[in-house]
Design an enzyme around this catalytic site. Structure first.
Site, PDB file in Angstrom:
ATOM      1  N   SER A 131       2.480   6.396 -10.645  1.00  0.00           N
ATOM      2  CA  SER A 131       2.408   5.193  -9.805  1.00  0.00           C
ATOM      3  C   SER A 131       1.707   4.013 -10.464  1.00  0.00           C
ATOM      4  CB  SER A 131       1.731   5.535  -8.484  1.00  0.00           C
ATOM      5  OG  SER A 131       0.463   6.101  -8.720  1.00  0.00           O
ATOM      6  N   LYS A 184       2.489  -1.138  -6.628  1.00  0.00           N
ATOM      7  CA  LYS A 184       2.093  -2.006  -5.518  1.00  0.00           C
ATOM      8  C   LYS A 184       2.912  -3.299  -5.435  1.00  0.00           C
ATOM      9  CE  LYS A 184      -1.327   0.466  -3.806  1.00  0.00           C
ATOM     10  NZ  LYS A 184      -1.177   1.061  -2.453  1.00  0.00           N
ATOM     11  N   GLU A 218      -6.290  -5.939   1.910  1.00  0.00           N
ATOM     12  CA  GLU A 218      -7.392  -5.041   1.569  1.00  0.00           C
ATOM     13  C   GLU A 218      -7.043  -4.399   0.230  1.00  0.00           C
ATOM     14  OE1 GLU A 218      -4.785  -4.144   3.166  1.00  0.00           O
ATOM     15  OE2 GLU A 218      -4.292  -2.345   2.029  1.00  0.00           O
TER      16      GLU A 218
END
Lengths: 243, 396
Positions: free
Chosen positions: B378, B90, B112
């Site tokens: 990830s 991220k 969010e």
């Protein structure tokens, strides 16, 4: 909001609106993710959906109203509801039932080609929204596509958030009127709940005022048997302030 | 087939911008700014500096020898995004967008988050760059990922628990959009996945494409021109599109793995591409999980980060183009994969990433030893150990 608090109550509210002298009735159809709406309409949508509201019930409500009145009826819902039914197929059914127009707060002019084509075919008005931050050139583009009326969003925010009347709203109203030049009426909505709100907006050129959340709140706190008379009384007060 | 920057915001019929009019000027400003800065040498230099010195790029492409030998098929390589600062991919996107927001002179950042990883990455990027951040998170997610709520708070970020709807990622996005409509002048919406109205899907993909670009370079060290197969998990699909996009015009087999939850037939899943239909949500046309009336359905996944009824529009496009294959893994398969990787390699994967591991385990068995499979890991799984423990306890 269709089906809130119940289908019977929606019809009572509609009767009250007609009795009180409303010029147009906006029927909200619930969507699971109403991202332009504040807490009041979100809550009403959630309850309506929990009670199982479906599009067939909306259409039968329109048919029922049409038996009693020729008042203009517009549907307010989100793109996915219409897209999912198929614009063409749904607009045909809605027109046959007696609907006059549609308001879709997440439909932009850029994405509206198929939507407009289908609405035109079935002679339904497509009411677009503009905002106080809409540019002049974009406003001109939207004015070309909107039919019935143009919906000016009064505030930066979602529906039902009450505020003092903002100076930016008054400028937006005046600028919008300059561009529409009387070709299409301008209705103003979002956060309007009192006769004095309406008086000010009318004074600055609004052709109509749109009241949603305040009406839902009134319906919420009124027992079923009294909804029609309470809504009629409230509508009469609002209507009086437009004169 | 590759669409670099769609002028009309569409990947085939998917994407677009279905948004309230109030957001149109903000989205246009964003698009203009992104186009201006994406090729700006100062911007690229600054982003690259933060990616390298702050986030820890490049991440290793690790040959998972023990896992490969245990399965006895194709060689499995892990793209170690879990080693990035914050513990997930991220940060690639939040650094890019936060630097952009700064250039746009926005003073307030909202975001969010589902699992909390994007929220944490936003909080970190904003702390590092001196921006104020607020994060919307579904109430249900604040419970199951409470560690990440603490982390965000410590990083100086306010977390708003959203109690509407299913109280997960979808509702957090609704609420962030409502905030944006209300505070559109000074607020930048830092969207965390490759979803939403144009230009978000393109922009997030571009910031995440560093994953796939590095894989392309690193696989050469193992004597391959390109991987035979790449696998990544798909919720909104940002780590997946970042992995896949640089490889879509090669011969590499590409597989996205969705969350099958309790099974596709159970109705309790979030496998949008495997089981969804076309529709409009959160500003985009894409595949959605919806009922016969067009109402968005509640989803289920053991991983909060995949618990979303929509998917990035570019994935919908590649599905229809048949360029990428989308499969799914059940909660049970995911837990098994989580434990297998943990025990064979000493790497604790995020439950989201464990979906990709589960598919790799299935696939490696069927492939020759000479084949290479690259799996994007990830994120790291520290945030998930409690959920896994509960799952194991309850299934006994």
């Amino acid at each position: 909001m269709v089906g809130y608090p119940s289908h019977k109550d929606t019809l009572s509210a509609v009767r009250g609106l007609i009795e009180g002298g409303a010029d147009i009735i906006e029927l909200g159809f619930p969507f699971s993710d109403p991202l332009a709406d504040g807490p009041v309409i979100q809550h009403a949508s959630t309850i309506s959906l929990e009670k199982g509201t479906k599009m067939v019930q909306f259409l039968s409500l329109v048919r029922q109203i049409r038996k009693e009145s020729q008042i203009p009826l517009v549907l307010m819902t989100y793109t996915n509801i219409l897209y999912h039914k198929g614009y063409e197929k749904f607009f045909k059914l809605a027109k046959e039932a007696g609907l006059d127009g549609i308001i879709t707060p997440d439909m932009t002019v850029e994405e509206s080609k198929e939507y407009l084509k289908a609405a035109k075919k079935h002679n339904l008005d497509t009411i677009f929204l503009v905002s106080p931050n809409t540019s002049k050139s974009r406003l001109q583009e939207i004015v070309k596509q909107t039919t019935g009326f143009l919906y000016l969003v009064a505030v930066f925010g979602t529906t039902g958030v009450q505020n003092k009347i903002q100076s930016y709203t008054i400028s937006a109203l005046q600028n919008t009127k300059k561009i529409t030049r009387g070709k299409v009426p301008v209705g103003i909505g979002f956060g309007i709940s009192t006769p004095s709100d309406i008086k000010s907006y009318v004074k600055h050129g609004a052709d109509a005022a749109i009241v949603g959340s305040a009406l839902i709140k009134l319906i919420e706190k009124t027992p079923s048997a009294k909804i029609q008379s309470a809504v009629a009384k409230f509508t009469r007060q609002l209507k009086l302030s437009t004169k | 087939m590759k669409i670099k920057f769609p002028k009309d915001g569409r990947f085939g019929e998917f994407g677009g911008k279905y948004i309230p009019e109030t957001l149109v000027p903000a989205i246009e400003e964003l698009e203009q700014s992104y186009l201006k800065y994406k090729n700006d040498s100062d911007f690229k230099k600054e982003l690259n500096y933060y990616l390298t010195e702050y986030a820890g790029r490049p991440t290793p492409l690790y040959y998972a020898k023990n896992l490969t030998e245990k399965i006895g098929g194709a060689k499995i390589y892990l793209k170690r995004e879990d080693l990035l600062h914050g513990g997930a991919h991220k940060i690639n996107n939040t650094l890019g967008q936060a630097l952009l927001a700064k250039r746009m002179k926005k003073t307030r950042i909202i975001a969010e988050t589902g699992a909390g990883q994007h929220g944490v990455a936003t909080a970190m990027a904003c702390a590092a760059l001196g921006l104020k951040a607020e994060v919307y998170m579904g109430y249900k997610d604040t419970i199951r990922q409470k560690l990440n709520v603490f982390r965000m708070n410590m990083l100086g970020c306010e977390v708003h628990a959203v109690k509407a709807g299913s109280q997960t990622l979808k509702d957090a996005i609704n609420e962030a959009i409502r905030d944006w409509i209300t505070n559109v002048k000074d607020t930048y919406y830092l969207l965390g996945s490759a979803v939403g109205p144009h230009p978000y899907p393109v922009m997030v993909r571009d910031f995440q494409a560093v994953i796939g670009e590095e894989i392309k370079q690193q696989i050469k060290d193992f004597g391959k021109k390109t991987p035979d197969t790449v696998i990544a998990c798909v919720g909104g699909g940002s780590n997946a599109i970042g992995t896949f996009y640089p490889l879509v015009d090669t011969d590499t087999e590409i597989i996205g793995v969705e969350a099958a939850g309790q099974g596709l037939k159970s109705g309790h899943h979030s496998a949008t591409l495997s089981a969804g239909t076309k529709g409009v949500l959160h500003g985009m046309m894409t595949y959605l999980l919806q009922d016969s009336e067009g109402q968005i359905q509640e989803t289920h996944s053991i991983s909060a980060g995949l618990d979303y009824p929509g998917v990035g529009p570019e994935h919908s496009y590649f599905k229809d183009q048949k360029r990428i294959q989308y499969v799914s893994a059940t909660d049970k398969e995911v837990i098994d994969a989580f434990l297998m990787l943990t025990r064979t390699e000493g790497i604790i994967p995020a439950l989201e990433s464990s979906h990709a591991i589960a598919e790799a385990i299935k696939l490696a068995k069927k492939k020759p030893k000479s084949d290479t499979i690259v799996v994007t890991l990830s994120g790291r799984g520290d945030k998930d150990v409690e959920v896994v423990q509960d799952y194991i306890k309850n299934s006994k």
